[in-house]
Scaffold this motif. Structure first.
Motif, PDB file in Angstrom:
ATOM      1  N   LEU A 139      -0.484  11.160  -5.749  1.00 52.60           N
ATOM      2  CA  LEU A 139       0.607   9.524  -6.903  1.00 52.60           C
ATOM      3  C   LEU A 139       2.549  10.526  -6.132  1.00 52.60           C
ATOM      4  O   LEU A 139       2.453  11.425  -6.719  1.00 52.60           O
ATOM      5  CB  LEU A 139      -0.015   9.889  -8.861  1.00 52.60           C
ATOM      6  N   ALA A 189      -5.884  11.902  -2.556  1.00 48.28           N
ATOM      7  CA  ALA A 189      -5.160  11.841  -2.788  1.00 48.28           C
ATOM      8  C   ALA A 189      -4.264  11.498  -3.786  1.00 48.28           C
ATOM      9  O   ALA A 189      -4.148  12.601  -4.775  1.00 48.28           O
ATOM     10  CB  ALA A 189      -5.647  10.618  -3.057  1.00 48.28           C
ATOM     11  N   GLY A 217      -0.542   8.831  -0.876  1.00 48.85           N
ATOM     12  CA  GLY A 217      -1.071   8.377  -1.353  1.00 48.85           C
ATOM     13  C   GLY A 217       0.107   6.748  -2.748  1.00 48.85           C
ATOM     14  O   GLY A 217       0.138   5.811  -1.878  1.00 48.85           O
ATOM     15  N   ARG A 268      -2.227  16.683  -8.918  1.00 50.68           N
ATOM     16  CA  ARG A 268      -2.444  14.798  -8.087  1.00 50.68           C
ATOM     17  C   ARG A 268      -1.316  14.958  -7.738  1.00 50.68           C
ATOM     18  O   ARG A 268      -0.378  13.500  -7.142  1.00 50.68           O
ATOM     19  CB  ARG A 268      -3.251  13.782  -8.766  1.00 50.68           C
ATOM     20  N   THR A 301      -6.567   8.070   3.135  1.00 50.07           N
ATOM     21  CA  THR A 301      -5.975   8.703   2.685  1.00 50.07           C
ATOM     22  C   THR A 301      -6.574  10.355   4.012  1.00 50.07           C
ATOM     23  O   THR A 301      -6.534  10.691   4.185  1.00 50.07           O
ATOM     24  CB  THR A 301      -6.195  10.150   1.402  1.00 50.07           C
ATOM     25  N   LEU A 347      -9.782   8.333  -7.607  1.00 48.68           N
ATOM     26  CA  LEU A 347      -8.775   8.090  -6.681  1.00 48.68           C
ATOM     27  C   LEU A 347      -9.851   9.647  -6.096  1.00 48.68           C
ATOM     28  O   LEU A 347     -10.188  10.335  -6.568  1.00 48.68           O
ATOM     29  CB  LEU A 347      -7.140   8.756  -6.742  1.00 48.68           C
TER      30      LEU A 347
END
Length: 271
Positions: A159, A157, A128, A183, A117, A153
């Motif tokens: 997802l 970062a 991610g 996130r 990241t 994380l």
């Protein structure tokens, strides 16, 4: 006249990988004709110039893309390619189940994602991970190992939650999305049968592209959004901020018709 994609709707080009392999520019053009204005390419660092020309010619953009970065010897090659393509998010799509077994595994992977990241940020790119089912099926002290991973994380970062595979792995996908909040920058939208071989047969530990015949056949039971076992409407409501990325691992019919049907359903139901 083609239908215009709803804002925030993309398509993973892996869905049409056979067409990409045969004629990348033609496949991207056909996706654009269906109505998609955004796409998610895979392994884009290997064909960056071709993708750049195809995107320019077809008028599409790539806000996100998939590439194997976690195990890459030189991740900056991927991040450089992403920046060249105007891509803001790079997602690693696959770490096999044997590396998602323990709390130490979760920490090791989270540490690597956090490191990457920072490297991605130097290219003005976010980085991610994208799940399959085993990150939820595999448990540590009764908790999905994915939870341990996500909890470690760094704030930067991100997802991309594959909501189909999370459902296959036994998760309440809307609850997962609500717990992860902002996130989650993107979700894979797919539907189909979530039981049987698709829940129990795994790809090789080397690549998500190498799958046994039973799993390949189960992939073909995937369906356009709204036609299968997944509560896609609840998933969309749980992640209003996330880019919607339509994907098929495989499809029994014409996959271009499949991605068109998913787009039409999203345009009608993703309010």
């Amino acid at each position: 006249m083609s239908k215009t994609a709803a804002p925030g709707t993309s398509v993973q080009l892996y869905s049409v990988r056979d067409a990409i392999a045969a004629d990348l520019a033609g496949a991207v053009a056909r996706v654009a004709e269906i109505g998609y204005t955004q796409v998610e390419p895979y392994a884009f660092h290997q064909r960056t110039d071709e993708y750049a020309k195809a995107f320019a010619d077809s008028g599409v953009t790539a806000p996100s893309g998939h590439a194997p970065v976690i195990d890459a010897e030189d991740p900056d090659v991927v991040f450089d390619a992403a920046a060249r393509l105007g891509m803001g998010i790079v997602i690693d799509p696959f770490v096999p189940t044997d590396r998602w077994q323990t709390a130490d595994d979760a920490k090791r992977l989270a540490d690597r994602v956090n490191e990457l990241t920072v490297r991605a940020a130097a290219h003005d790119v976010r980085f991610g991970y994208h799940n399959h089912q085993w990150e939820f099926t595999n448990k540590v002290d009764g908790r999905p190992v994915f939870e341990l991973f996500a909890a470690q994380l760094a704030p930067e970062a991100v997802l991309e939650v594959d909501t189909f595979w999370a459902t296959v792995g036994g998760a309440d996908a809307p609850a997962v999305l609500r717990s992860l909040g902002d996130r989650v920058v993107a979700i894979h939208v797919k539907d189909g049968k979530v039981s049987g071989d698709i829940a129990t047969v795994l790809p090789s530990s080397e690549s998500a592209l190498e799958v046994p015949d039973a799993l390949r056949a189960a992939f073909e039971n995937q369906m356009p959004a709204g036609q299968g076992d997944v509560d896609v409407a609840a998933i969309l409501a749980a992640a209003p901020q996330a880019l919607r990325v339509v994907e098929f691992d495989s499809y029994a019919g014409d996959v271009f018709e499949g991605i068109a049907s998913s787009l039409a359903w999203l345009n009608e139901n993703d309010k």
